[in-house]
Design a protein around this motif. Sequence first.
Motif, PDB file in Angstrom:
ATOM      1  N   GLU A  29       0.801  -1.355   0.003  1.00 25.10           N
ATOM      2  CA  GLU A  29       0.201  -0.022   0.187  1.00 25.10           C
ATOM      3  C   GLU A  29       0.797   1.213  -0.126  1.00 25.10           C
ATOM      4  N   LEU A  30       2.055   1.428   0.814  1.00 22.65           N
ATOM      5  CA  LEU A  30       2.798   2.559   0.972  1.00 22.65           C
ATOM      6  C   LEU A  30       3.798   2.445  -0.175  1.00 22.65           C
ATOM      7  N   GLN A  31       4.166   1.499  -0.935  1.00 14.72           N
ATOM      8  CA  GLN A  31       5.276   1.838  -1.963  1.00 14.72           C
ATOM      9  C   GLN A  31       4.586   2.804  -3.184  1.00 14.72           C
ATOM     10  N   VAL A  32       5.750   3.362  -3.644  1.00 18.33           N
ATOM     11  CA  VAL A  32       5.377   4.172  -4.858  1.00 18.33           C
ATOM     12  C   VAL A  32       6.472   3.856  -5.823  1.00 18.33           C
ATOM     13  N   ASP A  33       6.022   3.164  -6.873  1.00 13.52           N
ATOM     14  CA  ASP A  33       6.845   2.795  -8.068  1.00 13.52           C
ATOM     15  C   ASP A  33       7.945   1.745  -7.291  1.00 13.52           C
ATOM     16  N   GLY A  34       7.630   1.094  -6.595  1.00 14.03           N
ATOM     17  CA  GLY A  34       8.388   0.041  -5.961  1.00 14.03           C
ATOM     18  C   GLY A  34       9.340   0.510  -5.026  1.00 14.03           C
ATOM     19  N   VAL A  35       9.005   1.754  -4.494  1.00 15.33           N
ATOM     20  CA  VAL A  35      10.080   2.279  -3.596  1.00 15.33           C
ATOM     21  C   VAL A  35       9.107   2.463  -2.094  1.00 15.33           C
ATOM     22  N   ILE A  36       9.780   2.238  -1.206  1.00 14.32           N
ATOM     23  CA  ILE A  36       9.026   2.757   0.084  1.00 14.32           C
ATOM     24  C   ILE A  36       9.676   3.942   0.803  1.00 14.32           C
ATOM     25  N   HIS A  37       9.033   4.822   1.174  1.00 12.62           N
ATOM     26  CA  HIS A  37       9.584   6.200   1.492  1.00 12.62           C
ATOM     27  C   HIS A  37       8.975   6.458   3.091  1.00 12.62           C
ATOM     28  N   PRO A  38       9.530   5.810   4.119  1.00 10.96           N
ATOM     29  CA  PRO A  38       9.056   5.798   5.542  1.00 10.96           C
ATOM     30  C   PRO A  38       9.726   7.088   6.119  1.00 10.96           C
ATOM     31  N   ILE A  39       8.889   7.351   7.164  1.00  8.63           N
ATOM     32  CA  ILE A  39       9.201   8.619   7.759  1.00  8.63           C
ATOM     33  C   ILE A  39      10.037   8.394   9.117  1.00  8.63           C
ATOM     34  N   PHE A  40      11.249   8.899   9.282  1.00  8.05           N
ATOM     35  CA  PHE A  40      11.942   8.967  10.486  1.00  8.05           C
ATOM     36  C   PHE A  40      11.844   9.981  11.452  1.00  8.05           C
ATOM     37  N   ASN A  41      11.294   9.965  12.679  1.00 10.94           N
ATOM     38  CA  ASN A  41      10.994  10.985  13.575  1.00 10.94           C
ATOM     39  C   ASN A  41      12.304  10.954  14.474  1.00 10.94           C
ATOM     40  N   PRO A  42      13.023  12.230  14.434  1.00 10.97           N
ATOM     41  CA  PRO A  42      14.190  12.371  15.333  1.00 10.97           C
ATOM     42  C   PRO A  42      14.060  12.859  16.631  1.00 10.97           C
ATOM     43  N   ASP A  43      12.656  13.397  16.940  1.00  8.51           N
ATOM     44  CA  ASP A  43      12.554  13.834  18.091  1.00  8.51           C
ATOM     45  C   ASP A  43      11.224  13.513  18.992  1.00  8.51           C
TER      46      ASP A  43
END
Length: 290
Positions: A29-43
């Motif tokens: 569901e979250l992949q776009v053109d075979g690529v996953i772009h997760p969110i990383f939260n630093p704080d």
Amino acid sequence: VSQSRYGDVYLEWRKVNKLLTAFIPTYKELQVDGVIHPIFNPDTTRTGRTSSERPNMQQVPPSLRPLFKARPGFKFIGYDAAAIEAKLIALYSEDPTLYEIIKSGISIHDHNTKVFFNLPDVPYEDVKKKYANERAASKNVGFSLFYNAGANRIRIAFAQKGYHLSELECRELHKRFKNSYATAVKYGQDVVRYMEQGNVLLNLLGRPLKIEDPNDAYMKAFNTLIQSSASDYLLEGSLRAKKAFKEAGIEAHPVLFVHDFVCFEVEESRVNEADELLRTRLIDFCLENK
């Protein structure tokens, strides 16, 4: 088929079913053109460690990790700050037992297994092979006892591996642990007393730490000092590596932080050079802050 065999089959089915109904559909569901772009939260965490969402790439089951590959022409390289918690506790507390464990290249989990299960004559190299379940129970306790967890934590962790101990037995194991690491335990208690008074403590990189609620200091103060130092060390070291890649003309991008592990995607033709730069930048940075 025996009843226990039915139980094993059910547990295996449940594990596979979770992969098929939870993880894989989310990735698709979250992949776009075979690529996953997760969110990383630093704080968003108390200790400064990054968290991840949409999807949580820090909790990918081992069986699904082969799904994720670098782009064509690139490869993944990574660095694991192995035993960073034990090393930081030793650095701060100057505990002689921890110093000896680290200097000798011994696993702290092997040492703890010998302590908890009273195996003084068993060579360290035999612990993992001959006492695997005992080691798993000891590892289950983790570093929580350094951070003021007590006998009840031992009871729960050991029960999960099939060792059902009495309260008295758990208290005895807790006493053995504290005796084995007496200097580190005392240092952790000193940190608690200092921070429960509302004082600010600087971590390894000089980040100021404060426990807002004094009632939380008992379980959070020493943990926050060690975990935040580990997190800041990895993030700062990774930034230095990224700058080194740029200076060397190597295309490289950090793609994943998982606790004490960082993964970079680097151009395939220069992967060996990049791997050495990543390793040396993290190690040199650690030595600078010794």
